[in-house]
Design a protein around this motif. Sequence first.
Motif, PDB file in Angstrom:
ATOM      1  N   UNK A 100       0.938  -1.262  -0.081  1.00 31.90           N
ATOM      2  CA  UNK A 100      -0.027   0.276  -0.135  1.00 31.90           C
ATOM      3  C   UNK A 100       0.701   1.416  -0.081  1.00 31.90           C
ATOM      4  N   UNK A 101       1.795   1.212   0.775  1.00 31.21           N
ATOM      5  CA  UNK A 101       2.802   2.202   1.103  1.00 31.21           C
ATOM      6  C   UNK A 101       3.630   2.482  -0.290  1.00 31.21           C
ATOM      7  N   UNK A 102       4.148   1.465  -0.973  1.00 29.44           N
ATOM      8  CA  UNK A 102       4.695   1.462  -2.122  1.00 29.44           C
ATOM      9  C   UNK A 102       3.953   2.065  -3.403  1.00 29.44           C
ATOM     10  N   UNK A 103       2.695   1.549  -3.500  1.00 31.90           N
ATOM     11  CA  UNK A 103       1.773   1.987  -4.348  1.00 31.90           C
ATOM     12  C   UNK A 103       1.508   3.512  -4.374  1.00 31.90           C
ATOM     13  N   UNK A 104       1.156   4.221  -3.222  1.00 23.70           N
ATOM     14  CA  UNK A 104       1.063   5.352  -2.859  1.00 23.70           C
ATOM     15  C   UNK A 104       2.319   6.464  -3.153  1.00 23.70           C
ATOM     16  N   UNK A 109       5.273   9.962  -6.767  1.00 24.34           N
ATOM     17  CA  UNK A 109       6.337  10.247  -7.590  1.00 24.34           C
ATOM     18  C   UNK A 109       6.142  10.561  -8.784  1.00 24.34           C
ATOM     19  N   UNK A 110       5.582   9.478  -9.546  1.00 27.19           N
ATOM     20  CA  UNK A 110       5.545   9.340 -11.068  1.00 27.19           C
ATOM     21  C   UNK A 110       4.217   9.677 -11.652  1.00 27.19           C
ATOM     22  N   UNK A 111       3.172  10.060 -10.723  1.00 30.37           N
ATOM     23  CA  UNK A 111       1.792  10.321 -11.276  1.00 30.37           C
ATOM     24  C   UNK A 111       1.221   9.179 -12.261  1.00 30.37           C
TER      25      UNK A 111
END
Length: 278
Positions: A100-104, A109-111
């Motif tokens: 969840x953290x990595x997805x957000x 960062x990359x939109x």
Amino acid sequence: QVLSDEMCEICEVWTAESLFPCRVCSRVYHDGCLRRMGYLQNNSAVEVTETAHTETGWSCYYCDNLNLLLTEEEMYSLMETLRHCEIIPETCLTLDDFLHYKHLVHKQQFERPMAEAQEEQAALQFSALDPDKKGHIEWHDFLSHESIQLLQNLRPQNALLRLLTAKERERARAAFLALDQDGDGFVGEGECRRARHAWFRKHQKETPSCNVSISHVGPMSESSPVSSSSGKSQEKTPPAMEQEEARPVDWPGFLRENVAYILAARPNSAALHLQPPA
């Protein structure tokens, strides 16, 4: 053991007692002082005693905490990201929490959403930080991991190089010279990459579950300055990569390409010692 030619960092007393040296910096410590300050709990005392004087060594409480390398602004940025992602400080993270953290963070960062392959990579990173397969990662390990990522993303490599201690440079130099067997001042890119496996391997008494190849961690961020080379698999090399494998790397290049790995090897945690972020 180190005897009376050095002074304990905590009590600043010159004594004939044995001292534990840090493998990263020049500080040394009395066993009793570490216990008194709460830096050495009963369960870690044996490990420190056994590893402080081995080739692997032991890193002190300054060097074990990669979070201390961040500036106040960088720390604020990291804590804001954690708050936005609803990560509660000092708690363990499950795989779902981590993904969840990595997805957000990726979307921030990359939109754009994280691709399936990137999610698989994140899951491998989680496994790397959980070598004992507990199903969660400790807050300390997670914070160290994210601190290194932040340093890579925000600071130029020259700034990262300035963080290295004399001991770390000496160890890196010894590794480079061992690879440069013909003495021409260059090593192959493939050799440079494979050296990381030996570099971050803990001593033999570690359990087999800790011996995970660092090549499977992969780049954490597309903007990582070393992601172009350090996330490659160590499986059979395709013909197109053979030229890259043979690319000559000189000493300054070797140090630049390994700086994030050297910093990530500071903590005593088996996961971070073996699995520096790419």
